[in-house]
Motif scaffolding. Structure first.
Motif, short mmCIF file in Angstrom:
data_model
loop_
_atom_site.label_atom_id
_atom_site.label_comp_id
_atom_site.label_asym_id
_atom_site.label_seq_id
_atom_site.Cartn_x
_atom_site.Cartn_y
_atom_site.Cartn_z
N PRO A 1 7.16 -18.52 18.52
CA PRO A 1 7.26 -17.09 18.21
C PRO A 1 8.58 -16.72 17.54
N ASP A 2 9.67 -17.33 17.99
CA ASP A 2 10.97 -17.03 17.36
C ASP A 2 10.98 -17.45 15.89
N GLU A 3 10.39 -18.58 15.59
CA GLU A 3 10.36 -19.06 14.20
C GLU A 3 9.44 -18.20 13.33
N LEU A 4 8.32 -17.79 13.91
CA LEU A 4 7.32 -17.04 13.13
C LEU A 4 7.66 -15.56 13.00
N TYR A 5 8.55 -15.07 13.85
CA TYR A 5 8.87 -13.64 13.82
C TYR A 5 9.42 -13.20 12.46
N ALA A 6 10.06 -14.11 11.76
CA ALA A 6 10.63 -13.76 10.45
C ALA A 6 9.56 -13.37 9.44
N LEU A 7 8.31 -13.74 9.69
CA LEU A 7 7.23 -13.41 8.76
C LEU A 7 6.60 -12.05 9.05
N VAL A 8 6.96 -11.44 10.16
CA VAL A 8 6.36 -10.15 10.52
C VAL A 8 6.77 -9.07 9.53
N ALA A 9 8.06 -8.98 9.23
CA ALA A 9 8.54 -7.91 8.33
C ALA A 9 7.90 -7.97 6.95
N PRO A 10 7.87 -9.13 6.28
CA PRO A 10 7.22 -9.15 4.97
C PRO A 10 5.71 -8.86 5.04
N ALA A 11 5.05 -9.25 6.14
CA ALA A 11 3.63 -8.93 6.28
C ALA A 11 3.42 -7.43 6.42
N LEU A 12 4.29 -6.79 7.19
CA LEU A 12 4.20 -5.33 7.33
C LEU A 12 4.49 -4.65 6.00
N ARG A 13 5.36 -5.24 5.20
CA ARG A 13 5.74 -4.63 3.93
C ARG A 13 4.55 -4.51 2.98
N ILE A 14 3.68 -5.51 2.98
CA ILE A 14 2.56 -5.49 2.03
C ILE A 14 1.28 -4.91 2.64
N SER A 15 1.27 -4.66 3.94
CA SER A 15 0.04 -4.20 4.58
C SER A 15 -0.50 -2.89 4.00
N PRO A 16 0.34 -1.97 3.49
CA PRO A 16 -0.25 -0.75 2.91
C PRO A 16 -1.20 -1.01 1.75
N LEU A 17 -1.01 -2.09 1.01
CA LEU A 17 -1.93 -2.35 -0.09
C LEU A 17 -3.32 -2.71 0.44
N HIS A 18 -3.38 -3.34 1.61
CA HIS A 18 -4.67 -3.61 2.24
C HIS A 18 -5.36 -2.28 2.55
N THR A 19 -4.59 -1.33 3.07
CA THR A 19 -5.15 -0.02 3.39
C THR A 19 -5.62 0.69 2.12
N HIS A 20 -4.81 0.60 1.06
CA HIS A 20 -5.18 1.21 -0.21
C HIS A 20 -6.51 0.65 -0.72
N GLU A 21 -6.66 -0.67 -0.66
CA GLU A 21 -7.89 -1.30 -1.15
C GLU A 21 -9.10 -0.86 -0.33
N THR A 22 -8.92 -0.72 0.98
CA THR A 22 -10.00 -0.28 1.84
C THR A 22 -10.47 1.12 1.46
N TRP A 23 -9.53 2.04 1.31
CA TRP A 23 -9.90 3.42 1.00
C TRP A 23 -10.43 3.56 -0.42
N LEU A 24 -9.89 2.79 -1.36
CA LEU A 24 -10.38 2.86 -2.73
C LEU A 24 -11.85 2.40 -2.77
N GLN A 25 -12.16 1.35 -2.06
CA GLN A 25 -13.53 0.86 -2.01
C GLN A 25 -14.43 1.86 -1.28
N LEU A 26 -13.91 2.47 -0.22
CA LEU A 26 -14.68 3.42 0.57
C LEU A 26 -15.08 4.64 -0.25
N LEU A 27 -14.18 5.07 -1.15
CA LEU A 27 -14.43 6.28 -1.94
C LEU A 27 -15.06 5.99 -3.30
#
Length: 330
Positions: free
Chosen positions: A277-303
């Motif tokens: 977990p200590d080693e992998l924790y460094a990947l949490v911040a960059p994953a959170l950084r790009i997660s809004p694009l996942h949300t954007h794609e979901t809503w764009l497809q939904l509409l």
């Protein structure tokens, strides 16, 4: 109101649903013993509770932009049957799904750090077990959002919205698009970190919180996860965005609160064969950084098939993730 929501309120549609539900129940030697009751409805889906002589069943009809959910749910549940809810029946063309009842979801219980630890641990285990299953889930309709593609997707999204007329609900001024584009380098760096890291792509849930988890009946039972309508095949750590946001509200705390860190640690522990977990924790911040694009794609497809009134109402759900992505602080 989107057209499909209007359809869900029509008597003829309800009659079709009842006929289909009865046919599905008959296949399991189950009998419906009452009229279905409306459970909830939104632009994404409508739900009905169906009383039967074998207990309560749940019917779900999804919006046209999320027709993949029933077949993806069935495919994923067949691969990890102890971790998801296997539908009793699906109609992929109409986006219908009939599922058994597994009791209360975790949001119906008192909020405790232990519940969040259990929920995120279950999510991590599900994602880890689905790593080898990309082809099966892709064939079922799950969209891929590889971090290697995210910078281009971000650029394409800005271009799309800037090219729309100013009066269009999804249009943004060119100057705002230019301002947002300044975040591209930061997004590229986040994606580069994820690509260089050891974690493979898997099922990114997209809207995970305690409402998406059935409470286990005992300590030895794995919690069952549901609602895959916002899912992608992507970097799995992006699934932490919604839980961290919800835990901050639940605990009235910052993201570095020990209770939140413990829950994230339980999630990362599921990926123990890729690092501690200590080693992998460094990947949490960059994953959170790009997660809004996942949300954007979901809503764009939904509409994609929404009428103008629905676009006017829901357009902010498409544009807000881009504004979040454009934030200069990672």
């Amino acid at each position: 109101m989107a057209q499909w929501i209007k359809t869900w309120t029509e008597d003829g549609w309800r009659a079709e649903v009842l006929s289909w539900v009865d046919m599905a129940c008959e296949a399991y030697s189950i009998k419906r013993i009452g009229a279905p009751q409306s459970a909830s409805s939104s632009i994404r889906a409508t739900h009905l509770r169906v009383p039967t002589d074998a207990g309560l069943l749940f019917f779900k009809a999804v919006a046209p932009g999320q027709l993949f959910e029933p077949p993806v749910t069935a495919a994923a549940a067949s691969l990890v049957p102890e971790r998801l809810v296997m539908p009793l029946a699906i109609d992929p063309d109409r986006g219908w799904m009939l599922s058994p009842d597994y009791g209360a979801t975790l949001d119906e219980l008192a909020t405790t750090p232990a519940l969040w630890v259990r929920a995120l641990g279950a999510l991590g285990q599900l994602q880890r077990e689905l790593v080898p299953c990309e082809e099966a889930l892709f064939d079922a309709g799950l969209q891929i959002l590889d971090p290697a593609w995210i910078p281009e997707e971000f650029n394409n999204a800005l271009t799309l919205h800037a090219s729309l007329p100013a009066e269009h609900p999804l249009g943004i001024p060119a100057r705002d698009a230019d301002h947002a584009f300044a975040a591209l380098k930061d997004i590229e760096e986040a994606c580069a970190q994820l690509i260089a890291g050891p974690i493979p792509l898997s099922l990114e849930h997209g809207s995970f919180d305690r409402r998406r988890v059935f409470a286990p009946t005992d300590e030895s039972t794995a919690p069952r996860i549901l609602n895959l309508g916002d899912a992608h095949w992507a970097h799995p750590f992006a699934s932490l965005a919604r839980p961290i946001e919800r835990m901050r509200i639940d605990f009235r705390a910052q993201a570095d609160d020990p209770r939140i860190i413990a829950a994230i640690g339980a999630y990362l522990a599921a990926w123990g064969d890729y690092g501690s977990p200590d080693e992998l924790y460094a990947l949490v911040a960059p994953a959170l950084r790009i997660s809004p694009l996942h949300t954007h794609e979901t809503w764009l497809q939904l509409l994609a098939e929404a009428d103008e009134p629905a676009l006017l109402r829901w357009a902010p759900k498409v544009l807000e993730p881009l504004a979040e992505l454009a934030a200069t602080t990672a």
